[in-house]
Structure formats: structure tokens, C-alpha cells
Write a protein that holds these residues in place. Structure first.
Motif, short mmCIF file in Angstrom:
data_model
loop_
_atom_site.label_atom_id
_atom_site.label_comp_id
_atom_site.label_asym_id
_atom_site.label_seq_id
_atom_site.Cartn_x
_atom_site.Cartn_y
_atom_site.Cartn_z
N SER A 212 0.83 -1.21 0.00
CA SER A 212 0.00 0.00 0.00
C SER A 212 0.86 1.25 0.00
CB SER A 212 -0.93 0.00 1.23
OG SER A 212 -1.78 -1.12 1.22
N LEU A 233 -0.33 5.09 6.94
CA LEU A 233 0.18 3.77 7.28
C LEU A 233 1.28 3.79 8.33
CD1 LEU A 233 0.39 2.59 3.59
CD2 LEU A 233 -1.19 1.66 5.28
N THR A 439 -6.62 4.69 1.25
CA THR A 439 -6.10 3.37 1.62
C THR A 439 -7.22 2.33 1.64
OG1 THR A 439 -4.42 4.46 2.97
CG2 THR A 439 -4.79 2.12 3.37
N TRP A 453 -5.81 9.98 -2.34
CA TRP A 453 -4.41 10.19 -1.97
C TRP A 453 -3.87 11.48 -2.57
CZ3 TRP A 453 -2.94 4.47 -3.25
CH2 TRP A 453 -3.21 3.68 -2.12
#
Length: 799
Positions: A212, A233, A439, A453
Motif C-alpha cells: 500500500s 500507514l 487506503t 491520496w
């Protein structure tokens, strides 16, 4: 009979504070309590904590101390013996975290499944460094090898392993403490890259996080993608040293490190999603009441975010608090915020009491505790009330955490509270939700999260560019010298007094209690006195010379700063409260003496340099025989090289003699026996010194007998790396200095060595002993060496 009300609650704030204080006392001690004492203490403390009586909090303190001590013994037992030599071993294991790659190296944590010649490594974690070979055989090798290591993959590697060991300097990073906190049993270096091969491809949650993160980098294709990776993340590998420097200057590191506020926002979205589902489908309420479903939605969303973000401590704390409150609400047993915080602390401390070593533990729980104590229990009304509540919370958190920030990081951002006012809502309510939405969409379908994003990166970049002038201001950070340990609790008490209700009369008293931390004493040399600090830089040399009003670096050590700040010399200056030296003398052009120069020049553009004639260092004026100057009653004299030198190699090192009213220091660089003979013939009387830096790190080609006899010091200091590949210092060299009557100390064993030549004579301080810690590798190795002759005598022929 003690009533139930008079006894502290089993899982209440009092017992949670007791456990925390006991664990804190353990990590502050110079040595661990012995096992024969800590085991009965843990049993007695646990029994006293379970019983309902007035002393339950005191029993929790005893339990916290003993339980943390036992975990300390287990952690040290799980590490490789600190005095053992490096060993070569073939291992098979799983890459446990996201690999970090840099120019010429890759680092990662390996969970060992099998170790052929060292079975004790099975089930342990190693910090692995995979360096590029000196010469690559093909372009294919550059694309494979260490670049093929992925999180969650299984590898077979040939390693050279050693116990955790770090450089110890005032105000510096403690790698041994970091290894203890992360459960690292040893450090390993890949010995045979060609024989390394992947056994099982990447799989599991770490592999998904890395895929990811790579998707964000490729699909966003924007410089701000590295911050989207960090916020979504917890992947901060893309952030450079410069990025972290700017974040510290702005007081925003807590946001990029994924704060509890982010987790709360995610939990809130979980609640909204559940309520929306129950509103769209009212029949769901027949099977599960909406309030309970919303509580579970908040807990699951917080837990999922904590897992996806890598389980950072502030994230776990927030997720635990939300989960505990949600479970209590689902069971119709309401839990207040204070009780939830206490439960979260106990859930973290009971399985891992050494968590108190983490800065995130104190900032996370401390910030929430200050807010719970200072802010009103009832929520504000209206937009104006909400804004006043937000400003009050920001002020309380900034003031309450100031002592902790100074103690943990050596300083704080001057404009941090003001910068946080607009940035917290901007990043937390816009950038973070878009990053997480992208995500989640990407998890459903590859490429579906690109737009979210990109929007997050664009919004982040707007704020980041606007903040750059503030981050680049030279006065953005407020650095403070190291204060004594007791200054931190005194300052916390002072802040507590400040935040008491009006009329309590705590203004002046609070200020006086904070002064020892915020205005610490700076012990500079007096007129005619000299201070010498030999840094622990590994295999290299870096020395700081201080007089009453001046300072000079003699060599600056090997590279330590990457693309950003120098990480040893500058933090030492801040810890001492010393301004940056205006001059540096570089003994010669070798990397172990000049490697940190690019980082230092970036931070100190006005730094003036001296180097031997013929040096390739730009802008340096030559240091050569005959140079002489005085600072504050201290005489500086260059004894070598001669003006005709043109090599700037070992034998042409700048030899500096520094004479104060109370003694002489001799710094000879890396000269060998030929240069020693030249100096013995040219100026033998000038070589006599009280303190000498052993030439060339104690190599066999230096410290000849006539030279040692001419210097005849009281103290000889060796600057060399622990178990370095050159074998420095040579044993015969050490014995030669000792035979002359000198005490020989090495930075590999002592850490940074600080020497004073003042009115009280020659005094010295070894950093490893001065700031002794029970996880200190050198101290444990010394203890084992002292015990080993006794053990050998017990099993010898006469025993």
C-alpha cells in the motif's frame, strides 16, 4: 475492618499510577535488583494489589518495580552476551517490519526461525544491516540483493551477529536502550550477499502495508506522497532528516507520528458509519441496539487503524482507551475518561512494563492526563464554546508537556502551540481522512484510492509550503542544556501549581520550581582553565576543546548525519549549553576524521576550517608548524606538519598542543613512528603533556617507546570503535602507555570521555559510568569479566 470505599479500586487511577511509578523507578536505577529479591517482591506486591485494603496503591508500586525488574532480566537474558566476540551464523527467518533502504545499505528486523550454529537465536529478533559490496559484478545485482527484501518475506542469510552496542555521548541517542525497548537480541551484518535467497515471498499484514505504501508513492507521484504514507500507514521511511528537523522546529512531530487525535477521528467515522447504517436500515435496531453498535464501530475502527499504522505506542494507547470505553458501554457499565485512561495504562504496563522507556508513553498518557485534570467535565456549547475549548486544550497540553519535551528531546519548538492551532484541524480533519479513505478504497480495488491520496497530498503541500519560512528560522527551536534528573519532577510540580484554580497563589512558586529545568546551570571553564571532551564516534576521532569563552573542534568524526543534521557533535553542544565553535581543526583528510563535515557545514555555514597543507577540503587554511594563538589564558600551538608538507595523510596530521595554567593536552592525530621521530628531534620538550590522545587510535605503527617516554602523560585516551576490524588499540600499545604510568581509557568502553584541567587539578568523567544504566553493554561486559576469573578458579585444578 477496612471499608470498600476506603480502599483504592483494583483497576483505578491510584493503582495505575502506582504501577507506572514502580516501573519508572526500575528504569532509573543503575543496576537491576537481583532475581532472588525481585521474585518475592513481585509475589508480595501482586498479593497486596489484589487484596482490598488502604495500602493497595503502595502494593502496586512494589509490583510495578518488581515486575519491570523481572522483565529487565528476561530482556537482557534474551540478548547476546555483551562480552562475546562476533559470530558467523546461517539463519532463516521472517522480515518483521518495513525495510529501510539508504545509499549503500538496507536495514530491517529479522525474526529468526532457525539458526544452524547458534540455536539460542531461535525465536529472537535481530537488527540486520545489508551493505552493498565494494564492487558490483553486474547491473542485475544492483536491482536484486538487498533491494529485493520485502516486509513479511522469509529469507536465508549468512550473518555476523554481535550483541547490541551503541555510542554513548551527552545528549545523544542511546541505541542500547532502543534495542531493549524493541526486543532486539543482537545486531547482524550480511556476510555473503551472493548466498542470500528468499525462501517464501512477502505475505501477511507487513507485506500489505508495504504494498500500500508503494502504491501511494507510484500513484500520487508528488513530493508530499511521503507524508501521506506516514499519515495513512505510519510509514515514515520516506521522511528525510531535513523533514524531521522542520517538523521538530514547528512542533508537529506528534501529528506525523500518528497521534491519538487521529485515532479518535477514525473512531468517530466508525460511529458515523454505524449510525448511518442503522438510519438507512431501521430493522437492524431489532437485533442490535444502535448505541451498542456505534460503540463497537468506534472500537473496531480504532483497532483497525492502529494495526494498519504499525502499532505505534500513542496509537495503541488511544485505541485501547476507545476499546475499553466501548466495551463498557456495550455492557451498560459506563466508564469515565479517567478510568478509561487508567485501564489503558494498566493494559499496556502489565504485559510490557518497560514501555516506560518510550518517550511516546509519557507524551501520550501525560497529555491526556493534563487535559482530564484541567478542562471542565461538561462540553462547551456552540461554536464559540468549542473554539474556546480547543484553545484551552492546546494551551494546557503545551504547558503541561513542556517539561517532558525538554527532558526527552532537549528542547521544544518556540512557535509550536501557535502552529498547532490551524494545523491540527487542517491535517486531522482533511488530510488524514482523505489518506485513510484512499487506503480503504485501494484495499477494495487497486487504483481506486488514487484521487483521495492525491487530494490529501495537495492539501498537505499547501500547508507545508506555508510553514517553511517558520521552520527555517534559526530561532525556531529552543534548545536547553541538560539539567539534573530531579529538575524534571520539580518542573512538573511547578506546572501543576501553575494550572491550579485562580487564587491558589502558585505563580511564583511554580516559576521557581521550573527554573532548574528551563534555566540550568552551565559549567564553563574559568579563565585559564581547559575542558576536553573526546566524543564516542566509533572508529574515528572528534574532540571538543573549551575555554572560558571559546571552543574548537579537533576532527569531527566519521559520517553520522545522512542528508540532514549531524547526530553526535551538535547534540553534545546542546546538552552542554555550549554555542557552536567558530573553528574546527581537521588533522588530515581521512573519512574517520572528516566524515561529518558536510553535515556540520550545512548547520554551521560560518564554520572556519584548518587542515594540513595540501588538503582537498575546500576553504580550509593550512595548519602547520609555527601557528600559535591564545584564548582566555590558554595557549594553542601547532607542532606539526612542517610548512613543506603536501600530502595531508597520516604522517602529516596536524599535531596540536594546548597548554593551560593547570596542565597540557596533546592531540597528535594519526601520526605514526616516522612523524613521532621528527617531533622527538624537533621539539622533545614540547611533547610533555598531562593528557594525550593516543596516536592513530592505538595502532601498532605508532606510540613508539621513545615517544611514550617523552609525552609521559597522566591520562591517555584512545578513540576507537568497539571490536573494530583493525584491532585498535593494540594490547602492546596500551601496555606501553600503562608502563609509563598513564591511565588508559577508551571511548569504546567508557563512552564519551570528559576531562577538566582546572584549579582542582585533573578531573575526568566517563559517560557510561556517569549516566549508568542497567542495560549498558559495556558495564555488563565488565561485570562478566570480573566474575570470570572467580568462576575459572572455582573449576580449576585446585577447585
Amino acid at each position: 475492618m477496612v471499608s470498600e470505599r476506603s480502599a483504592p479500586a483494583l483497576f483505578g487511577p491510584g493503582c495505575a499510577a502506582g504501577l507506572m511509578l514502580g516501573a519508572l523507578a526500575c528504569v532509573q536505577m543503575p543496576a537491576l535488583l537481583p532475581l532472588w529479591l525481585s521474585v518475592p517482591m513481585a509475589v508480595a506486591g501482586g498479593a497486596g494489589w489484589l487484596l482490598r485494603w488502604r495500602g493497595r496503591t503502595w502494593a502496586a508500586i512494589v509490583l510495578g518495580l518488581a515486575w519491570a525488574t523481572l522483565h529487565g532480566h528476561w530482556a537482557l537474558h534474551g540478548q547476546l552476551p555483551p562480552g562475546a566476540p562476533p559470530q558467523d551464523v546461517q539463519v532463516r527467518g521472517r522480515v518483521a517490519d518495513l525495510p529501510q533502504s539508504g545509499p549503500g545499505y538496507t536495514r530491517f528486523v529479522l525474526h529468526v526461525d532457525e539458526a544452524d550454529t547458534l540455536p539460542a537465536l531461535r525465536g529472537r529478533r535481530l537488527q540486520i544491516t545489508w551493505n552493498d559490496p565494494w564492487r558490483r559484478s553486474s547491473a542485475h545485482e544492483a536491482e536484486g540483493g538487498r533491494h529485493a527484501v520485502r516486509a513479511g518475506s522469509h529469507w536465508q542469510l549468512s550473518l555476523r551477529v554481535r550483541a547490541p552496542r551503541s555510542r554513548i555521548n551527552p545528549g545523544g541517542f542511546d541505541g542500547e536502550r532502543h534495542a531493549l525497548l524493541r526486543g532486539i537480541s543482537g545486531n547482524g551484518t550480511v556476510r555473503d550477499p551472493g548466498a542470500a535467497h528468499e525462501r517464501v515471498p512477502a505475505q501477511g499484514l507487513p507485506a500489505w502495508r508495504e504494498r500500500s505504501s508503494d502504491a501511494i508513492a507510484t500513484q500520487v507521484a508528488h513530493p508530499a506522497a511521503r507524508f501521506v504514507q506516514a499519515l495513512a500507514l505510519g510509514d515514515t521511511r520516506g521522511l528525510s532528516d531535513t523533514d524531521w528537523e522542520h517538523l521538530r522546529a514547528l512542533g508537529l512531530t506528534h501529528l506525523v507520528a500518528i497521534s491519538g487525535f487521529h485515532v479518535g477521528v477514525v473512531a468517530g467515522f466508525g460511529v458515523l458509519l454505524c449510525r448511518l447504517s442503522w438510519w438507512l436500515c431501521p430493522l437492524l435496531g431489532r437485533y442490535w441496539p444502535r448505541p451498542q453498535a456505534a460503540a463497537w464501530g468506534a472500537a473496531l475502527a480504532a483497532a483497525a487503524y492502529a494495526v494498519a499504522a504499525g502499532g505505534a505506542l500513542p496509537t495503541v494507547r488511544a485505541a485501547l482507551m476507545i476499546g475499553l470505553v466501548a466495551l463498557a458501554r456495550a455492557g451498560r457499565r459506563p466508564v469515565g475518561a479517567g478510568q478509561g485512561l487508567a485501564l489503558a495504562a494498566m493494559v499496556m504496563l502489565l504485559p510490557a512494563p518497560l514501555s516506560v522507556l518510550s518517550a511516546g508513553f509519557w507524551l501520550s498518557f501525560g497529555g491526556v492526563l493534563w487535559l482530564l485534570w484541567c478542562l471542565p467535565r461538561t462540553g462547551p456549547e456552540g461554536v464559540g464554546g468549542g473554539l474556546r475549548g480547543f484553545l484551552a486544550a492546546q494551551g494546557v497540553a503545551s504547558l503541561g508537556l513542556l517539561p517532558l519535551c525538554v527532558a526527552l528531546f532537549g528542547g521544544t519548538a518556540r512557535l509550536g502551540p501557535l502552529v498547532n492551532l490551524p494545523i491540527i484541524p487542517w491535517w486531522t480533519l482533511l488530510v488524514v481522512p482523505l489518506s485513510l479513505l484512499g487506503t480503504g478504497l485501494h484495499a477494495l480495488h487497486d487504483g481506486a484510492g488514487r484521487w483521495a491520496w492525491r487530494a490529501a497530498a495537495w492539501l498537505f503541500e499547501l500547508s507545508w509550503q506555508a510553514l517553511q519560512p517558520l521552520a527555517l528560522h534559526p530561532q525556531a527551536m529552543w534548545w536547553l542544556a541538560e539539567a539534573p534528573r530531579w529538575a524534571v519532577p520539580a518542573a512538573l510540580l511547578g506546572v501543576f501549581w501553575w494550572l491550579l484554580p485562580r487564587g491558589a497563589g502558585g505563580g511564583l512558586a511554580g516559576l521557581l520550581l521550573c527554573l532548574p529545568l528551563l534555566w540550568p546551570a552551565r559549567h564553563a571553564p574559568a579563565e585559564g582553565e581547559l575542558e576536553l571532551l573526546v566524543h564516542d564516534v566509533g572508529q574515528g576521532t572528534a574532540v571538543l576543546l573549551r575555554t572560558a569563552r571559546h571552543a574548537l573542534w579537533y576532527d569531527v568524526g566519521p559520517p553520522t548525519g545522512g542528508d540532514g543534521n549531524e547526530r553526535i557533535l551538535v547534540p553534545v553542544l546542546r546538552a552542554l549549553g555550549q554555542g557552536p565553535p567558530q573553528q574546527a581543526m581537521l588533522s588530515h583528510d581521512h573519512l574517520d576524521h572528516t566524515g561529518s563535515l558536510p553535515s556540520l557545514r550545512r548547520q554551521l555555514p560560518g564554520l572556519q576550517l584548518m587542515a594540513p597543507p595540501g588538503s582537498a577540503i575546500g576553504g580550509a587554511r593550512p595548519c602547520q608548524q609555527g601557528m600559535r594563538w591564545q584564548w582566555d589564558g590558554v595557549d594553542f600551538q601547532v607542532l606539526h606538519p612542517a610548512p613543506g608538507s603536501r600530502q595531508a595523510e597520516n604522517e602529516d596530521s596536524c599535531v596540536l598542543r594546548v597548554a593551560s595554567r593547570h596542565g597540557v593536552v596533546l592531540l597528535p592525530g594519526d601520526i605514526g613512528r616516522p612523524a613521532e621521530q621528527v617531533l622527538l628531534h624537533a621539539s622533545p620538550a614540547a611533547l610533555k603533556a598531562d593528557v594525550v590522545l593516543v596516536p592513530h587510535h592505538g595502532s601498532g605503527g605508532s606510540s613508539s617507546a621513545p615517544w611514550v617516554a617523552a609525552v609521559a602523560p597522566r591520562l591517555a585516551v584512545v578513540s576507537a570503535g568497539h571490536r573494530n576490524r583493525f584491532g585498535h588499540p593494540r594490547q602492546d600499545v596500551v601496555q606501553r602507555w600503562q608502563a609509563q604510568g598513564a591511565e588508559v581509557l577508551a571511548t569504546a568502553d567508557s563512552g564519551a570521555i570528559r576531562v577538566w584541567l582546572g584549579a582542582q587539578g585533573l578531573q575526568l568523567r566517563e559517560q557510561r559510568i556517569h549516566a549508568s544504566r542497567w542495560w549498558d553493554a559495556a558495564g555488563r561486559a565488565r561485570s562478566a569479566a570480573i566474575l570470570s576469573p572467580i568462576e575459572q578458579a572455582a573449576i580449576g585444578p585446585e577447585g
